[in-house]
Design a protein around this motif. Structure first.
Motif, PDB file in Angstrom:
ATOM      1  N   LYS A  50       0.861  -1.182   0.000  1.00 16.12           N
ATOM      2  CA  LYS A  50       0.000   0.000   0.000  1.00 16.12           C
ATOM      3  C   LYS A  50       0.895   1.228   0.000  1.00 16.12           C
ATOM      4  N   LYS A  51       0.508   2.224  -0.791  1.00  8.51           N
ATOM      5  CA  LYS A  51       1.238   3.488  -0.850  1.00  8.51           C
ATOM      6  C   LYS A  51       0.237   4.615  -1.021  1.00  8.51           C
ATOM      7  N   THR A  52       0.586   5.764  -0.493  1.00  5.94           N
ATOM      8  CA  THR A  52      -0.179   6.972  -0.749  1.00  5.94           C
ATOM      9  C   THR A  52       0.736   7.923  -1.494  1.00  5.94           C
ATOM     10  N   ILE A  53       0.259   8.401  -2.638  1.00  4.17           N
ATOM     11  CA  ILE A  53       1.062   9.328  -3.423  1.00  4.17           C
ATOM     12  C   ILE A  53       0.337  10.661  -3.529  1.00  4.17           C
ATOM     13  N   GLU A  54       1.106  11.731  -3.534  1.00  2.00           N
ATOM     14  CA  GLU A  54       0.559  13.075  -3.669  1.00  2.00           C
ATOM     15  C   GLU A  54       0.845  13.561  -5.082  1.00  2.00           C
ATOM     16  N   LEU A  55      -0.166  14.109  -5.711  1.00  2.84           N
ATOM     17  CA  LEU A  55      -0.039  14.597  -7.081  1.00  2.84           C
ATOM     18  C   LEU A  55      -0.527  16.032  -7.153  1.00  2.84           C
ATOM     19  N   THR A  56      -0.307  16.669  -8.273  1.00  3.29           N
ATOM     20  CA  THR A  56      -0.879  17.995  -8.486  1.00  3.29           C
ATOM     21  C   THR A  56      -2.223  17.814  -9.186  1.00  3.29           C
ATOM     22  N   PRO A  57      -3.163  18.740  -8.967  1.00  2.00           N
ATOM     23  CA  PRO A  57      -4.454  18.609  -9.632  1.00  2.00           C
ATOM     24  C   PRO A  57      -4.269  18.628 -11.153  1.00  2.00           C
ATOM     25  N   GLY A  58      -5.114  17.876 -11.845  1.00  4.36           N
ATOM     26  CA  GLY A  58      -5.041  17.874 -13.297  1.00  4.36           C
ATOM     27  C   GLY A  58      -5.453  16.547 -13.889  1.00  4.36           C
ATOM     28  N   THR A  59      -5.186  16.413 -15.183  1.00 10.58           N
ATOM     29  CA  THR A  59      -5.558  15.222 -15.929  1.00 10.58           C
ATOM     30  C   THR A  59      -4.350  14.321 -16.103  1.00 10.58           C
ATOM     31  N   TYR A  60      -4.551  13.036 -15.863  1.00 11.59           N
ATOM     32  CA  TYR A  60      -3.464  12.063 -15.928  1.00 11.59           C
ATOM     33  C   TYR A  60      -3.854  10.913 -16.855  1.00 11.59           C
ATOM     34  N   ASP A  61      -2.964  10.597 -17.780  1.00  9.74           N
ATOM     35  CA  ASP A  61      -3.082   9.356 -18.531  1.00  9.74           C
ATOM     36  C   ASP A  61      -2.425   8.288 -17.675  1.00  9.74           C
ATOM     37  N   TYR A  62      -3.115   7.176 -17.454  1.00  9.23           N
ATOM     38  CA  TYR A  62      -2.543   6.120 -16.623  1.00  9.23           C
ATOM     39  C   TYR A  62      -2.410   4.828 -17.420  1.00  9.23           C
ATOM     40  N   TYR A  63      -1.453   4.016 -16.988  1.00 13.61           N
ATOM     41  CA  TYR A  63      -1.227   2.696 -17.574  1.00 13.61           C
ATOM     42  C   TYR A  63      -0.801   1.793 -16.429  1.00 13.61           C
ATOM     43  N   ALA A  64      -1.625   0.822 -16.097  1.00 15.69           N
ATOM     44  CA  ALA A  64      -1.348  -0.097 -14.987  1.00 15.69           C
ATOM     45  C   ALA A  64      -1.066  -1.476 -15.567  1.00 15.69           C
ATOM     46  N   SER A  65       0.063  -2.071 -15.155  1.00 11.93           N
ATOM     47  CA  SER A  65       0.426  -3.370 -15.705  1.00 11.93           C
ATOM     48  C   SER A  65       1.114  -4.235 -14.656  1.00 11.93           C
ATOM     49  N   ALA A  66       1.059  -5.534 -14.919  1.00 12.27           N
ATOM     50  CA  ALA A  66       1.736  -6.533 -14.101  1.00 12.27           C
ATOM     51  C   ALA A  66       2.095  -7.685 -15.035  1.00 12.27           C
ATOM     52  N   PRO A  67       3.117  -8.465 -14.688  1.00 13.17           N
ATOM     53  CA  PRO A  67       3.520  -9.574 -15.562  1.00 13.17           C
ATOM     54  C   PRO A  67       2.371 -10.549 -15.849  1.00 13.17           C
ATOM     55  N   LEU A  68       2.199 -10.892 -17.118  1.00 11.98           N
ATOM     56  CA  LEU A  68       1.211 -11.864 -17.589  1.00 11.98           C
ATOM     57  C   LEU A  68      -0.240 -11.460 -17.298  1.00 11.98           C
ATOM     58  N   VAL A  69      -0.491 -10.153 -17.200  1.00 10.87           N
ATOM     59  CA  VAL A  69      -1.825  -9.634 -16.930  1.00 10.87           C
ATOM     60  C   VAL A  69      -2.161  -8.604 -18.014  1.00 10.87           C
ATOM     61  N   ILE A  70      -3.398  -8.618 -18.502  1.00 10.48           N
ATOM     62  CA  ILE A  70      -3.827  -7.616 -19.474  1.00 10.48           C
ATOM     63  C   ILE A  70      -3.798  -6.247 -18.795  1.00 10.48           C
ATOM     64  N   PRO A  71      -3.109  -5.269 -19.379  1.00 13.93           N
ATOM     65  CA  PRO A  71      -2.990  -3.953 -18.732  1.00 13.93           C
ATOM     66  C   PRO A  71      -4.304  -3.171 -18.752  1.00 13.93           C
ATOM     67  N   ASP A  72      -4.368  -2.176 -17.910  1.00 11.31           N
ATOM     68  CA  ASP A  72      -5.509  -1.269 -17.851  1.00 11.31           C
ATOM     69  C   ASP A  72      -4.964   0.129 -18.118  1.00 11.31           C
ATOM     70  N   TYR A  73      -5.627   0.861 -19.008  1.00  8.09           N
ATOM     71  CA  TYR A  73      -5.172   2.228 -19.254  1.00  8.09           C
ATOM     72  C   TYR A  73      -6.363   3.129 -19.536  1.00  8.09           C
ATOM     73  N   GLY A  74      -6.152   4.412 -19.287  1.00  3.66           N
ATOM     74  CA  GLY A  74      -7.216   5.390 -19.491  1.00  3.66           C
ATOM     75  C   GLY A  74      -6.748   6.758 -19.049  1.00  3.66           C
ATOM     76  N   THR A  75      -7.712   7.594 -18.731  1.00  2.00           N
ATOM     77  CA  THR A  75      -7.433   8.966 -18.316  1.00  2.00           C
ATOM     78  C   THR A  75      -8.235   9.272 -17.064  1.00  2.00           C
ATOM     79  N   GLU A  76      -7.595   9.939 -16.129  1.00  5.10           N
ATOM     80  CA  GLU A  76      -8.243  10.340 -14.871  1.00  5.10           C
ATOM     81  C   GLU A  76      -8.046  11.840 -14.660  1.00  5.10           C
ATOM     82  N   ARG A  77      -9.049  12.483 -14.085  1.00  3.59           N
ATOM     83  CA  ARG A  77      -8.918  13.892 -13.693  1.00  3.59           C
ATOM     84  C   ARG A  77      -8.969  13.944 -12.171  1.00  3.59           C
TER      85      ARG A  77
END
Length: 103
Positions: A50-77
């Motif tokens: 578990k981690k907590t990360i601090e970001l600046t407000p705005g729009t983020y393109d994300y890409y989440a991946s793990a070995p041998l797993v179909i990745p998930d990607y999209g955009t978050e505001r």
């Protein structure tokens, strides 16, 4: 098969915060190492970390991946003065909703 962009997003807005910058509480609920890319930033999460990360407000393109797993990607505001959460997990059984039953 082409991986489709997630249009629903992954982060859940859980509460207002007294801090201007949004924070995201992330839980890697798998036995695999998770890599999460948010724009130009890359974060690595070990199994069940578990981690907590601090970001600046705005729009983020994300890409989440793990070995041998179909990745998930999209955009978050992410908005200022909010805390968000996300739990990464793996679905091992996939059944398309438009799949026809055989008789």
């Amino acid at each position: 098969e082409e991986v489709k962009k997630n249009k629903q997003g992954i982060f859940n807005q859980i509460e207002e915060s007294e801090y201007y910058n949004p924070t995201v509480e992330i839980y890697n609920n798998t036995d695999k190492t998770l890599t999460l890319k948010l724009n130009d930033y890359r974060y690595t999460f070990e199994s069940h970390q578990k981690k907590t990360i601090e970001l600046t407000p705005g729009t983020y393109d994300y890409y989440a991946s793990a070995p041998l797993v179909i990745p998930d990607y999209g955009t978050e505001r992410l908005q200022s003065n909010y805390t968000y959460s996300w739990e990464f997990y793996i679905i091992t059984d996939y059944a398309p909703s438009d799949k026809k039953k055989r008789k």
